[in-house]
Motif scaffolding. Structure first.
Motif, mmCIF file in Angstrom:
data_model
loop_
_atom_site.group_PDB
_atom_site.id
_atom_site.type_symbol
_atom_site.label_atom_id
_atom_site.label_comp_id
_atom_site.label_asym_id
_atom_site.label_seq_id
_atom_site.Cartn_x
_atom_site.Cartn_y
_atom_site.Cartn_z
ATOM 1 N N VAL A 247 10.670 2.806 -7.434
ATOM 2 C CA VAL A 247 10.758 3.795 -6.369
ATOM 3 C C VAL A 247 10.554 5.188 -6.960
ATOM 4 O O VAL A 247 11.071 5.493 -8.026
ATOM 5 C CB VAL A 247 12.151 3.753 -5.681
ATOM 6 N N SER A 248 9.758 5.996 -6.250
ATOM 7 C CA SER A 248 9.675 7.413 -6.604
ATOM 8 C C SER A 248 9.857 8.248 -5.341
ATOM 9 O O SER A 248 9.027 8.194 -4.438
ATOM 10 C CB SER A 248 8.324 7.735 -7.239
ATOM 11 N N PHE A 249 10.953 8.983 -5.289
ATOM 12 C CA PHE A 249 11.168 9.858 -4.125
ATOM 13 C C PHE A 249 10.178 11.023 -4.167
ATOM 14 O O PHE A 249 9.812 11.570 -3.132
ATOM 15 C CB PHE A 249 12.606 10.365 -4.080
ATOM 16 N N SER A 250 9.748 11.402 -5.379
ATOM 17 C CA SER A 250 8.780 12.504 -5.483
ATOM 18 C C SER A 250 7.444 12.119 -4.870
ATOM 19 O O SER A 250 6.750 12.951 -4.297
ATOM 20 C CB SER A 250 8.554 12.866 -6.952
ATOM 21 N N HIS A 251 7.051 10.855 -5.032
ATOM 22 C CA HIS A 251 5.779 10.392 -4.465
ATOM 23 C C HIS A 251 5.973 9.699 -3.118
ATOM 24 O O HIS A 251 5.019 9.192 -2.543
ATOM 25 C CB HIS A 251 5.101 9.419 -5.429
ATOM 26 N N HIS A 252 7.210 9.613 -2.650
ATOM 27 C CA HIS A 252 7.565 8.961 -1.377
ATOM 28 C C HIS A 252 7.154 7.497 -1.352
ATOM 29 O O HIS A 252 6.741 6.983 -0.314
ATOM 30 C CB HIS A 252 6.905 9.662 -0.186
ATOM 31 N N ILE A 253 7.210 6.823 -2.489
ATOM 32 C CA ILE A 253 6.746 5.434 -2.469
ATOM 33 C C ILE A 253 7.748 4.462 -3.067
ATOM 34 O O ILE A 253 8.635 4.843 -3.843
ATOM 35 C CB ILE A 253 5.396 5.238 -3.209
ATOM 36 N N TYR A 254 7.574 3.203 -2.673
ATOM 37 C CA TYR A 254 8.250 2.093 -3.342
ATOM 38 C C TYR A 254 7.211 1.007 -3.558
ATOM 39 O O TYR A 254 6.219 0.921 -2.833
ATOM 40 C CB TYR A 254 9.434 1.576 -2.507
ATOM 41 N N CYS A 255 7.422 0.186 -4.574
ATOM 42 C CA CYS A 255 6.429 -0.824 -4.924
ATOM 43 C C CYS A 255 7.127 -1.991 -5.608
ATOM 44 O O CYS A 255 7.955 -1.785 -6.491
ATOM 45 C CB CYS A 255 5.399 -0.197 -5.862
ATOM 46 N N GLN A 256 6.799 -3.184 -5.197
ATOM 47 C CA GLN A 256 7.417 -4.378 -5.762
ATOM 48 C C GLN A 256 6.392 -5.496 -5.830
ATOM 49 O O GLN A 256 5.378 -5.455 -5.141
ATOM 50 C CB GLN A 256 8.570 -4.828 -4.860
ATOM 51 N N GLN A 257 6.685 -6.480 -6.661
ATOM 52 C CA GLN A 257 5.872 -7.692 -6.684
ATOM 53 C C GLN A 257 6.748 -8.840 -6.190
ATOM 54 O O GLN A 257 7.797 -9.109 -6.764
ATOM 55 C CB GLN A 257 5.351 -7.987 -8.101
ATOM 56 N N VAL A 258 6.318 -9.497 -5.137
ATOM 57 C CA VAL A 258 7.129 -10.571 -4.548
ATOM 58 C C VAL A 258 6.894 -11.868 -5.328
ATOM 59 O O VAL A 258 5.924 -11.972 -6.079
ATOM 60 C CB VAL A 258 6.847 -10.742 -3.036
ATOM 61 N N PRO A 259 7.793 -12.860 -5.160
ATOM 62 C CA PRO A 259 7.722 -14.049 -6.020
ATOM 63 C C PRO A 259 6.348 -14.731 -6.061
ATOM 64 O O PRO A 259 5.945 -15.234 -7.096
ATOM 65 C CB PRO A 259 8.788 -14.971 -5.429
ATOM 66 N N HIS A 260 5.600 -14.761 -4.993
ATOM 67 C CA HIS A 260 4.324 -15.485 -5.062
ATOM 68 C C HIS A 260 3.195 -14.647 -5.661
ATOM 69 O O HIS A 260 2.075 -15.130 -5.803
ATOM 70 C CB HIS A 260 3.936 -16.080 -3.713
ATOM 71 N N GLY A 261 3.496 -13.390 -6.059
ATOM 72 C CA GLY A 261 2.518 -12.628 -6.829
ATOM 73 C C GLY A 261 1.920 -11.418 -6.131
ATOM 74 O O GLY A 261 1.344 -10.555 -6.786
ATOM 75 N N SER A 262 2.019 -11.345 -4.801
ATOM 76 C CA SER A 262 1.500 -10.172 -4.092
ATOM 77 C C SER A 262 2.361 -8.946 -4.402
ATOM 78 O O SER A 262 3.568 -9.071 -4.602
ATOM 79 C CB SER A 262 1.566 -10.381 -2.578
ATOM 80 N N PHE A 263 1.726 -7.790 -4.393
ATOM 81 C CA PHE A 263 2.486 -6.546 -4.433
ATOM 82 C C PHE A 263 2.677 -6.058 -3.001
ATOM 83 O O PHE A 263 1.746 -6.129 -2.190
ATOM 84 C CB PHE A 263 1.726 -5.477 -5.223
ATOM 85 N N LEU A 264 3.884 -5.594 -2.718
ATOM 86 C CA LEU A 264 4.146 -4.923 -1.448
ATOM 87 C C LEU A 264 4.493 -3.491 -1.799
ATOM 88 O O LEU A 264 5.310 -3.258 -2.691
ATOM 89 C CB LEU A 264 5.348 -5.524 -0.724
ATOM 90 N N MET A 265 3.860 -2.573 -1.114
ATOM 91 C CA MET A 265 4.180 -1.176 -1.405
ATOM 92 C C MET A 265 4.093 -0.329 -0.144
ATOM 93 O O MET A 265 3.277 -0.596 0.742
ATOM 94 C CB MET A 265 3.263 -0.632 -2.507
ATOM 95 N N GLY A 266 4.969 0.658 -0.074
ATOM 96 C CA GLY A 266 4.996 1.510 1.104
ATOM 97 C C GLY A 266 5.128 2.968 0.707
ATOM 98 O O GLY A 266 5.478 3.288 -0.429
ATOM 99 N N ARG A 267 4.810 3.804 1.663
ATOM 100 C CA ARG A 267 4.824 5.237 1.387
ATOM 101 C C ARG A 267 5.252 5.967 2.655
ATOM 102 O O ARG A 267 4.755 5.687 3.739
ATOM 103 C CB ARG A 267 3.417 5.675 0.995
ATOM 104 N N GLY A 268 6.164 6.896 2.499
ATOM 105 C CA GLY A 268 6.566 7.728 3.629
ATOM 106 C C GLY A 268 5.674 8.951 3.678
ATOM 107 O O GLY A 268 5.289 9.476 2.647
ATOM 108 N N ASP A 269 5.314 9.357 4.881
ATOM 109 C CA ASP A 269 4.485 10.553 5.030
ATOM 110 C C ASP A 269 5.358 11.654 5.609
ATOM 111 O O ASP A 269 5.817 11.558 6.742
ATOM 112 C CB ASP A 269 3.321 10.238 5.978
ATOM 113 N N PRO A 270 5.603 12.726 4.826
ATOM 114 C CA PRO A 270 6.487 13.789 5.318
ATOM 115 C C PRO A 270 5.979 14.429 6.614
ATOM 116 O O PRO A 270 6.758 15.021 7.353
ATOM 117 C CB PRO A 270 6.478 14.809 4.171
ATOM 118 N N ASP A 271 4.677 14.294 6.904
ATOM 119 C CA ASP A 271 4.121 14.902 8.122
ATOM 120 C C ASP A 271 4.020 13.924 9.289
ATOM 121 O O ASP A 271 3.413 14.239 10.317
ATOM 122 C CB ASP A 271 2.718 15.459 7.831
ATOM 123 N N GLU A 272 4.571 12.718 9.116
ATOM 124 C CA GLU A 272 4.456 11.710 10.172
ATOM 125 C C GLU A 272 5.157 12.199 11.454
ATOM 126 O O GLU A 272 6.321 12.575 11.424
ATOM 127 C CB GLU A 272 5.108 10.405 9.700
#
Lengths: 385, 374
Positions: A247-272
Motif C-alpha cells: 500500500v502507498s497512501f502517497s500514490h493512492h494505491i494498493y496491490c496484491q497477488q491473490v493465491p491463483h497468481g493474478s494481481f489485484l490492484m486499485g487506486r483512489g482518485d482524489p478528484d473523483e
C-alpha cells in the motif's frame, strides 16, 4: 425462498458481507424470522467489487480493535461456518510504504498504538522492506510498516460462507428484491415496502453499503455519508512474485497477488466526484499502471485482463457508523465503512447482533454510533487509500 | 488518442464489407482485427460458397477474404490494424485497444460491431480432455496451420459446419467415425451430407453424446439414441472408438462490447443467444453504434457480408458521405438481397428469429433469478 413473507422480526437491507454476516450472527443468537433483502444478488455491491484486504494497521483505536478481532474471526471462519471450500485467507502481511518524513512519523505513532493493542506490526527501513518485496523500487522510499498477520481473503466465498450458514440457521434471503420505502409510525419503524410486497417488522437494519444514504432517507434518517467510486483491475495470473499487500497512501494505491497468481490492484482518485458510479475508465488504467510501475517496476510487464469499480461509502471520519438512531426505535445500521467494510464487518456485526439480541456485547463500540457527529467527537483515520 | 470517423470492430466477412463500403463513399474507416490476417472465419473456409452470384458463389472462403481485403487496401480512406484486440468501450465513447502488446485509444464518431460469434460447447463427462475440440478450432488447426487434430474423429452436430468440417477432415485423410446429431434430421445442406455419406461416414440422427472416455486424452466416445423428448433410450448406449471429438453444436453471438455500450439486447434462441435490437439500417438502440454479421445473429457468411455492407453504408450516410437518393436506393437493394437470401426453407430459423427480436422483451443487463443464495 418460497413465499415472500409478510412479517419478519428483522429486515436486513443489503446482501453484502455486512448483511450476510449479521444475518448469521443474529441467527446463532437465536433470533428467528430474519429476512435479508438484496436488490440484486449476494455480493453484487461493494463486497464483490472490493480489494478484500484484511489489515490491522490503522491509526485509530476502534479501527485497530475491530479489524484485529475480525482478522481472528476470519482465520477460523471456514471451520466455524462449515465451509470446506475455504475463503482463501492468505496472510502474507501488509506492507505500507512511506514516501515523506511526515508520513513516516505518523506511521511510527500508528505502530506504537497498534502494538499497544496487540497488533504485531513494526517499522521497517527501506532495505528491510525490500527484503520482503524485492521488486520494490528504492526511489523515494523512506521506510515502511509491516504486519505479517494481515492479508486478504476471497470476498465471494467469505460472504457465501456466511449466507449459507445463515440459511441453514433459518434466515430467509430475498434476492432481486429492492427496499423501496420504510414505514415509520410515531418514533418507531413498523414495516418495509419492497419491490415484492410489504413486510411488517419492528426492526430494519441498514447494511446497504453504497445505497445506505437512500435507505436512511426512507426512514427520515439523515446519514452523513456519501459514495465515491474506486476502481480496480486484475492481471493475468503469473508465478508467485508478491507475498504481502503493498500500500502507498502517497500514490493512492494498493496491490496484491491473490493465491491463483493474478494481481489485484486499485487506486483512489482524489478528484473523483461523489455519487454511485460503477463504470470503468481508461484514465484509471493508465494512472494505475503508471503508479504501480513506479513502485514495483517489474509489474509493468503484466497484462491486464479486466477492470471494474465499486463504491466506498465514506463517513466524515473514515470510520464506520454502527448502532441505532437516537429517537427512532427499530432503526439500526452498519454503514460508512469508507472502503474497509470487508475487513471490519465480521466483528462489527457480531457486536451489533449481540446488542440487538440482548446478550453481552464483546466490545464497546459506542464511540462509533451516529451521535458522534452531533457531539463533534470526530477523529479522522489517517490510514486510508 | 486517435480520432476517426468510423471504427469497425472485427475483420470477418461482415467487418470487411462494412469497412469497404463506408470507405468507398469517402468516410475515414479504421478496421480493427485481432488476427494477423483479416478475414475472420473466411480464412479457414477452403470450400466454395453457395448462394447468389452477387455473394461470391463458387469462390472459396479464403479467396473471398483476400478479395475483400484487397478492396479495402485500395481505398485511400481506410486503414487496417491487425493484431488489434478491442478490449473495452468506455462511457466517453473511447475504445481501448491492445495492439501488438501496446495499449492504444481510439475515439470514433461511428462504431460498427462485427465481432462474430463464439462456439458453443457440450458439458459431458470427459469433455475437458485434450482432443475435444470445437469445429472452428479443428478448421483452424487443419486449414490455417496444417496440423492434424487426430486420426479418427467423432463429429457432433450435423449442421453445415459439422458436415463441411467432416468433409474437410476426410479430404485431409483423417477418419471420421460418425456424425452424431441429436435432432431427427440433418440440419445442413443435403449436398454436404451426401458427400460424406458417399464416403461411408454414418450420420446418426436422434443420437447424443453421453461421455468422452480416456484418462489423459480422448480414447473414445459414448453415444446413445434419444427420443423426441430428448430422453435416452435404454439399451442403446455404445462406445465409438476415436481419438478426437469435434463439437459442431452451434455458435453464440459475441455481444460483450455491445453490452458495455448499453445497447438493448434480447435473447433470441433462433439467432444463437443475446443479440442487439437494431433498425433496418443495422443501427442498435445506441445512436451511432451499428452491428453486422454473426454478432447480430448467427447466419451464414453471405448474410454477414450484406449486413456489413448495409451497416457501412448507413454509417457513411450518417456522416454525410452518401447522397440521400443513392442511400435509399442502395439500402433497398441490399435489403432485397437479404430478403431473398432468407426466403428459402434454410432461412426459416433466421426469419423466425428476426420476427421474435422485433417483439422480444429488452434486457439491458443480465438479471439474476430471485431465490436462494448460491
Amino acid at each position: 425462498m418460497g413465499e415472500f413473507p409478510d412479517t419478519a422480526s428483522i429486515v436486513i437491507v443489503g446482501g453484502g458481507i455486512t448483511g450476510c454476516a449479521l444475518a448469521y450472527e443474529l441467527a446463532v443468537l437465536g433470533v428467528e424470522d430474519v429476512l435479508v433483502c438484496e436488490r440484486d444478488y449476494l455480493t453484487a455491491g461493494s463486497t464483490g467489487r472490493c480489494g478484500a484486504g484484511i489489515r490491522q494497521q490503522w491509526g485509530l483505536e476502534m479501527n485497530i480493535r475491530l479489524s484485529r478481532a475480525s482478522c481472528r474471526i476470519l482465520e477460523t471462519l471456514p471451520e466455524h461456518l462449515d465451509y470446506p471450500r475455504g475463503i482463501e485467507f492468505k496472510q502474507g502481511g501488509y506492507l505500507i510504504l512511506a514516501y515523506a518524513e511526515k508520513q513516516l512519523e505518523q506511521f511510527r505513532k500508528n505502530v506504537a498504538r497498534q502494538n499497544e493493542l496487540g497488533v504485531p506490526s513494526r517499522v521497517l527501513s527501506p532495505r528491510e522492506a525490500m527484503d520482503i518485496v524485492p521488486h520494490l523500487s528504492a526511489e523515494g522510499l523512506l521506510g515502511a510498516t509491516f504486519c505479517h498477520e494481515d492479508g486478504h481473503a476471497n470476498p465471494f466465498h467469505t460472504t457465501h460462507a456466511y449466507a449459507l450458514a445463515a440459511r441453514r440457521a433459518g434466515v430467509r434471503f430475498a434476492l432481486d428484491t429492492r427496499v423501496t420505502d420504510i414505514e415509520v409510525r410515531g418514533d418507531r419503524v413498523v414495516g418495509v415496502e419492497t419491490s415484492r410486497g410489504y413486510v411488517a417488522t419492528p426492526l430494519v437494519f441498514n447494511a446497504a453499503g453504497s445505497h445506505s444514504a437512500e435507505i436512511g432517507a426512507m426512514a427520515g434518517v439523515d446519514l452523513p455519508v456519501y459514495t465515491e467510486r474506486h476502481q480496480i483491475l486484475a492481471t493475468e495470473p503469473v508465478g508467485r512474485m508478491l507475498d504481502p499487500m503493498v500500500v502507498s497512501f502517497s500514490h493512492h494505491i494498493y496491490c496484491q497477488q491473490v493465491p491463483h497468481g493474478s494481481f489485484l490492484m486499485g487506486r483512489g482518485d482524489p478528484d473523483e466526484p461523489r455519487g454511485i458510479n460503477n463504470e470503468s475508465s481508461w484514465l484509471f488504467l493508465e494512472r494505475m499502471a503508471r503508479s504501480v510501475a513506479t513502485i514495483m517496476p517489474p509489474l509493468a510487464d503484466l497484462r491486464v485482463v479486466r477492470q471494474w469499480s465499486g463504491g466506498y461509502n465514506v463517513s466524515p471520519d473514515s470510520q464506520p457508523i454502527l448502532g441505532d438512531v437516537p429517537g427512532l426505535e427499530g432503526y439500526w445500521m452498519a454503514v460508512g465503512f469508507s472502503g474497509h467494510g470487508f475487513m471490519v464487518a465480521p466483528m462489527a456485526v457480531r457486536v451489533l447482533a449481540q446488542t440487538i439480541a440482548g446478550s453481552d456485547p464483546e466490545m464497546d463500540i459506542g464511540a462509533l454510533n451516529l451521535g458522534r457527529f452531533e457531539r463533534g467527537e470526530l477523529l479522522l483515520e489517517p490510514n486510508v487509500v | 488518442m486517435l480520432d476517426c470517423e468510423i471504427a469497425v470492430v472485427g475483420g470477418g466477412p461482415a467487418g470487411l464489407c462494412a469497412a469497404a463500403e463506408a470507405s468507398e463513399w469517402g468516410a475515414g474507416v479504421l478496421l480493427l482485427d485481432r488476427d494477423r490476417m483479416p478475414g475472420g472465419q473466411l480464412v479457414k473456409q477452403t470450400h466454395r460458397f453457395f448462394g447468389s452470384e452477387a455473394q461470391r458463389a463458387g469462390t472459396r472462403g479464403i479467396d473471398i477474404a483476400g478479395i475483400l481485403h484487397d478492396r479495402l487496401e485500395a481505398s485511400p480512406s481506410a486503414a487496417v490494424w491487425r493484431e488489434a484486440d478491442v478490449v473495452a468501450r468506455y462511457d466517453d465513447g473511447v475504445l481501448g485497444v491492445e495492439r501488438r502488446g501496446r495499449w492504444e485509444k481510439i475515439r470514433p464518431q461511428k462504431l460498427i460491431f462485427a465481432t462474430g460469434a463464439a462456439e458453443k460447447t457440450l458439458a459431458v463427462p470427459g469433455s475437458d480432455l485434450p482432443g475435444v475440440y470445437g469445429a472452428g478450432a479443428v478448421q483452424t488447426l487443419m486449414n490455417v496451420h496444417g496440423v492434424r487434430p487426430g486420426h479418427r474423429v467423432l463429429m457432433v452436430g450435423a449442421g453445415n459446419i459439422g458436415l463441411i468440417v467432416s468433409y474437410q477432415l476426410l479430404q485431409a485423410e483423417i477418419g471420421v467415425a460418425a456424425v452424431v446429431e441429436a435432432t431427427r434430421e440433418v440440419g445442413g445442406y443435403w449436398v454436404h451430407a451426401s458427400k460424406i455419406r458417399r464416403l461411408g461416414v454414418p450420420i446418426l440422427t436422434g443420437h447424443t453424446l453421453l461421455e468422452v472416455t480416456g484418462t489423459d486424452f480422448v480414447r473414445g466416445a459414448v453415444v446413445a439414441e434419444i427420443d423426441e423428448n430428448w430422453k435416452i433410450q435404454p439399451g442403446t448406449r455404445r462406445e465409438i472408438e476415436c481419438d478426437a471429438v469435434c463439437l459442431a453444436v452451434g455458435l453464440g453471438p459475441l455481444g460483450d462490447l455491445m453490452w458495455q455500450c448499453g445497447c438493448e439486447m434480447a435473447w433470441i434462441s433462433e439467432l444463437g443467444g443475446y443479440v442487439p435490437r437494431r433498425n433496418e439500417e443495422m443501427e442498435t438502440s445506441v445512436e451511432g453504434i451499428y452491428v453486422a454479421g454473426d454478432a447480430a445473429g448467427i447466419e451464414e457468411a453471405s448474410a454477414a457480408m450484406m449486413e456489413g455492407r448495409l451497416a457501412g453504408l448507413a454509417a457513411a450516410h450518417a456522416l454525410g458521405y452518401v447522397p440521400p437518393h443513392q442511400f435509399t436506393r442502395i439500402r433497398s437493394e441490399i435489403a432485397s438481397e437479404l430478403y431473398h437470401l432468407r426466403s428459402g426453407p434454410t432461412g426459416d430459423v433466421t426469419r423466425r428469429g428476426l420476427a421474435a427480436l422485433r417483439g422480444a422483451p429488452v434486457r439491458r443487463q443480465v438479471l439474476v433469478e430471485e431465490g436462494e443464495p448460491c
